[in-house]
Design a protein around this motif. Structure first.
Motif, PDB file in Angstrom:
ATOM      1  N   CYS A  58      22.208   1.757  34.931  1.00 16.41           N
ATOM      2  CA  CYS A  58      22.932   0.509  34.729  1.00 16.41           C
ATOM      3  C   CYS A  58      23.102  -0.228  36.042  1.00 16.41           C
ATOM      4  N   ASP A  59      22.749  -1.513  36.025  1.00 18.23           N
ATOM      5  CA  ASP A  59      23.054  -2.396  37.150  1.00 18.23           C
ATOM      6  C   ASP A  59      24.400  -3.039  36.844  1.00 18.23           C
ATOM      7  N   VAL A  60      25.414  -2.713  37.636  1.00 16.10           N
ATOM      8  CA  VAL A  60      26.764  -3.199  37.305  1.00 16.10           C
ATOM      9  C   VAL A  60      26.886  -4.717  37.401  1.00 16.10           C
ATOM     10  N   ALA A  61      25.914  -5.353  38.050  1.00 16.34           N
ATOM     11  CA  ALA A  61      25.969  -6.809  38.155  1.00 16.34           C
ATOM     12  C   ALA A  61      25.495  -7.509  36.883  1.00 16.34           C
ATOM     13  N   SER A  62      24.961  -6.749  35.933  1.00 15.61           N
ATOM     14  CA  SER A  62      24.469  -7.327  34.675  1.00 15.61           C
ATOM     15  C   SER A  62      25.457  -7.054  33.550  1.00 15.61           C
ATOM     16  N   GLU A  63      26.022  -8.109  32.998  1.00 12.71           N
ATOM     17  CA  GLU A  63      27.020  -7.956  31.930  1.00 12.71           C
ATOM     18  C   GLU A  63      26.427  -7.224  30.719  1.00 12.71           C
ATOM     19  N   GLU A 105      22.678 -17.154  48.916  1.00  8.67           N
ATOM     20  CA  GLU A 105      22.265 -16.165  47.905  1.00  8.67           C
ATOM     21  C   GLU A 105      22.614 -14.740  48.310  1.00  8.67           C
ATOM     22  N   PHE A 106      22.567 -14.484  49.621  1.00  6.57           N
ATOM     23  CA  PHE A 106      22.898 -13.143  50.116  1.00  6.57           C
ATOM     24  C   PHE A 106      24.370 -12.844  49.833  1.00  6.57           C
ATOM     25  N   PHE A 107      25.220 -13.822  50.195  1.00  9.02           N
ATOM     26  CA  PHE A 107      26.666 -13.673  49.968  1.00  9.02           C
ATOM     27  C   PHE A 107      26.933 -13.478  48.468  1.00  9.02           C
ATOM     28  N   THR A 108      26.268 -14.298  47.669  1.00 12.56           N
ATOM     29  CA  THR A 108      26.468 -14.241  46.215  1.00 12.56           C
ATOM     30  C   THR A 108      26.084 -12.874  45.657  1.00 12.56           C
ATOM     31  N   LYS A 109      24.998 -12.301  46.186  1.00  8.39           N
ATOM     32  CA  LYS A 109      24.538 -10.996  45.681  1.00  8.39           C
ATOM     33  C   LYS A 109      25.577  -9.906  45.934  1.00  8.39           C
ATOM     34  N   VAL A 110      26.166  -9.938  47.126  1.00  7.11           N
ATOM     35  CA  VAL A 110      27.190  -8.930  47.462  1.00  7.11           C
ATOM     36  C   VAL A 110      28.393  -9.088  46.529  1.00  7.11           C
ATOM     37  N   VAL A 111      28.778 -10.345  46.288  1.00 12.56           N
ATOM     38  CA  VAL A 111      29.906 -10.609  45.376  1.00 12.56           C
ATOM     39  C   VAL A 111      29.563 -10.120  43.969  1.00 12.56           C
ATOM     40  N   HIS A 112      28.336 -10.356  43.556  1.00  9.14           N
ATOM     41  CA  HIS A 112      27.926  -9.958  42.202  1.00  9.14           C
ATOM     42  C   HIS A 112      28.041  -8.455  41.995  1.00  9.14           C
ATOM     43  N   ILE A 113      27.565  -7.699  42.959  1.00  7.84           N
ATOM     44  CA  ILE A 113      27.582  -6.234  42.796  1.00  7.84           C
ATOM     45  C   ILE A 113      28.994  -5.688  42.995  1.00  7.84           C
ATOM     46  N   ASN A 114      29.606  -5.993  44.136  1.00  5.50           N
ATOM     47  CA  ASN A 114      30.867  -5.320  44.493  1.00  5.50           C
ATOM     48  C   ASN A 114      32.062  -5.819  43.677  1.00  5.50           C
ATOM     49  N   LEU A 115      32.148  -7.119  43.477  1.00  4.10           N
ATOM     50  CA  LEU A 115      33.360  -7.680  42.841  1.00  4.10           C
ATOM     51  C   LEU A 115      33.148  -7.928  41.348  1.00  4.10           C
ATOM     52  N   ILE A 116      32.133  -8.726  41.032  1.00  8.62           N
ATOM     53  CA  ILE A 116      31.910  -9.044  39.610  1.00  8.62           C
ATOM     54  C   ILE A 116      31.478  -7.780  38.866  1.00  8.62           C
ATOM     55  N   GLY A 117      30.691  -6.932  39.528  1.00  6.14           N
ATOM     56  CA  GLY A 117      30.267  -5.668  38.897  1.00  6.14           C
ATOM     57  C   GLY A 117      31.465  -4.825  38.497  1.00  6.14           C
ATOM     58  N   THR A 118      32.444  -4.740  39.385  1.00  5.78           N
ATOM     59  CA  THR A 118      33.649  -3.955  39.070  1.00  5.78           C
ATOM     60  C   THR A 118      34.421  -4.617  37.934  1.00  5.78           C
ATOM     61  N   PHE A 119      34.545  -5.944  37.989  1.00  6.69           N
ATOM     62  CA  PHE A 119      35.234  -6.648  36.905  1.00  6.69           C
ATOM     63  C   PHE A 119      34.560  -6.385  35.556  1.00  6.69           C
ATOM     64  N   LEU A 120      33.225  -6.471  35.518  1.00  7.47           N
ATOM     65  CA  LEU A 120      32.509  -6.268  34.251  1.00  7.47           C
ATOM     66  C   LEU A 120      32.745  -4.855  33.705  1.00  7.47           C
ATOM     67  N   CYS A 121      32.750  -3.876  34.607  1.00  7.11           N
ATOM     68  CA  CYS A 121      32.991  -2.488  34.181  1.00  7.11           C
ATOM     69  C   CYS A 121      34.438  -2.306  33.718  1.00  7.11           C
ATOM     70  N   ASP A 122      35.388  -2.900  34.460  1.00  9.52           N
ATOM     71  CA  ASP A 122      36.809  -2.836  34.056  1.00  9.52           C
ATOM     72  C   ASP A 122      36.977  -3.373  32.635  1.00  9.52           C
ATOM     73  N   LYS A 123      36.395  -4.560  32.414  1.00 12.81           N
ATOM     74  CA  LYS A 123      36.552  -5.252  31.133  1.00 12.81           C
ATOM     75  C   LYS A 123      35.972  -4.405  29.991  1.00 12.81           C
ATOM     76  N   ALA A 124      34.759  -3.915  30.185  1.00 15.20           N
ATOM     77  CA  ALA A 124      34.106  -3.142  29.123  1.00 15.20           C
ATOM     78  C   ALA A 124      34.845  -1.831  28.870  1.00 15.20           C
ATOM     79  N   ALA A 125      35.312  -1.186  29.936  1.00 18.00           N
ATOM     80  CA  ALA A 125      36.021   0.092  29.762  1.00 18.00           C
ATOM     81  C   ALA A 125      37.379  -0.126  29.104  1.00 18.00           C
ATOM     82  N   ALA A 126      38.102  -1.163  29.551  1.00 16.97           N
ATOM     83  CA  ALA A 126      39.443  -1.415  28.988  1.00 16.97           C
ATOM     84  C   ALA A 126      39.349  -1.747  27.502  1.00 16.97           C
ATOM     85  N   ALA A 127      38.283  -2.469  27.124  1.00 20.95           N
ATOM     86  CA  ALA A 127      38.106  -2.824  25.704  1.00 20.95           C
ATOM     87  C   ALA A 127      37.958  -1.565  24.848  1.00 20.95           C
ATOM     88  N   ILE A 128      37.391  -0.528  25.436  1.00 25.81           N
ATOM     89  CA  ILE A 128      37.250   0.759  24.731  1.00 25.81           C
ATOM     90  C   ILE A 128      38.543   1.567  24.822  1.00 25.81           C
TER      91      ILE A 128
END
Ligand SMILES: NC(=O)c1ccc[n+]([C@@H]2O[C@H](COP(=O)([O-])OP(=O)(O)OC[C@H]3O[C@@H](n4cnc5c(N)ncnc54)[C@H](O)[C@@H]3O)[C@@H](O)[C@H]2O)c1
Length: 255
Positions: A58-63, A105-128
């Motif tokens: 799983c790539d955490v940056a992909s919803e 784009e470099f800055f955006t990529k880091v944000v996507h993986i580290n921050l948005i990736g964690t948010f996406l995982c939080d959201k999906a896990a909390a829903a369960i």
């Protein structure tokens, strides 16, 4: 919640801190599904855990990938009650570097993986997790973020990384507040300098110099120490909405 009852999803569990967390939980009798982009090391890590531990690429940056991976983990664990977000990248670089200004784009990529990736995982896990039967304390689950001391004392070259790690610390309280009615806690851990693959990329001299800046103990953190804190947070319901430094009193200098 007792660690032997953990049904844990560990992102970034193929390596470093995440791998130590997966091993610790598994050794205490908890169950683990590892999510990571590294297929070979991820499978090997799950196999090394033994039992019914498993790996989902799983790539955490992909919803879409996160939602599918969390569903797959839930099918295996039947009641995810712990998410440990360890997937992350260093993303180092000066804003005005030797080769010119940093690409957006470099800055955006880091944000996507580290921050948005964690948010996406939080959201999906909390829903369960919200569908779990509560325990005697009313608890249904725990979300853990891996922030960093760089959230507070980012060094030169850490503008992108620090922004993501501060974002994780900032997201902790609103999530804890929103999920309080569900009995789901959210805690961030801000490690100092730990001996993982990220550190192996540095020369022994640089590693020694970093270690010598740590007041006590004057050594790099052991990934097992991070895993022990994850287990302690899981077992202490009163810990919630907080970012805990795990750094031997280190305060990072500008460079
Ligand atoms: N090692 C330290 O000193 C230290 C200090 C503070 C914070 N951290 C944080 O701890 C976390 C783990 O770091 P580590 O030192 O164990 O590093 P590591 O490189 O050993 O492990 C990171 C793991 O994340 C995975 N990963 C990277 N991008 C991914 C993606 N898009 N989707 C899924 N998985 C992905 C990698 O494949 C790897 O297995 C990171 O968030 C890092 O920022 C580490």
């Amino acid at each position: 919640m007792k660690i032997q009852d953990a049904r844990a999803v560990v992102t970034g569990g193929a390596s470093g801190l995440g791998n130590a967390v997966a091993r610790h939980i598994s050794s205490q009798g908890g169950r683990v599904v590892i999510l990571d982009v590294q297929e070979g090391p991820g499978r090997a890590a799950a196999a090394a855990l033994g039992g019914d531990a498993s790996f989902v690429r799983c790539d955490v940056a992909s919803e879409a990938e996160v939602n599918a991976a969390m569903d797959s983990a839930q099918a295996r664990l039947r009641g995810i009650n712990l998410l440990v977000n360890c997937a992350g990248v260093v993303g180092a670089g000066r804003v005005l570097g030797k080769n010119g200004p940093m690409a957006g784009e470099f800055f955006t990529k880091v944000v996507h993986i580290n921050l948005i990736g964690t948010f996406l995982c939080d959201k999906a896990a909390a829903a369960i997790m919200q569908n779990n039967a509560p325990n005697a304390d009313g608890e249904r689950g725990l979300l853990i973020h891996t922030s960093s001391v760089a959230a507070f004392e980012g060094q030169i070259g850490q503008a992108a990384y620090s922004a993501t790690k501060a974002g994780l610390a900032g997201m902790t309280l609103p999530l804890a507040r929103e999920f309080a009615r569900l009995g789901i806690r959210c805690v961030s851990i801000a490690p100092g300098i730990f001996h993982t693959a990220m550190m192996d990329a540095m020369s022994p001299e640089v590693r020694d110099s970093l270690a010598s800046q740590i007041p006590f103990p004057a050594r790099l953190g052991r990934p097992e120490e991070f895993a022990q804190l994850v287990a302690a947070v899981f077992e202490i319901p009163m810990l919630n909405g907080e970012t805990i430094r795990l750094d031997g009193a280190l305060r990072m200098q500008p460079k």
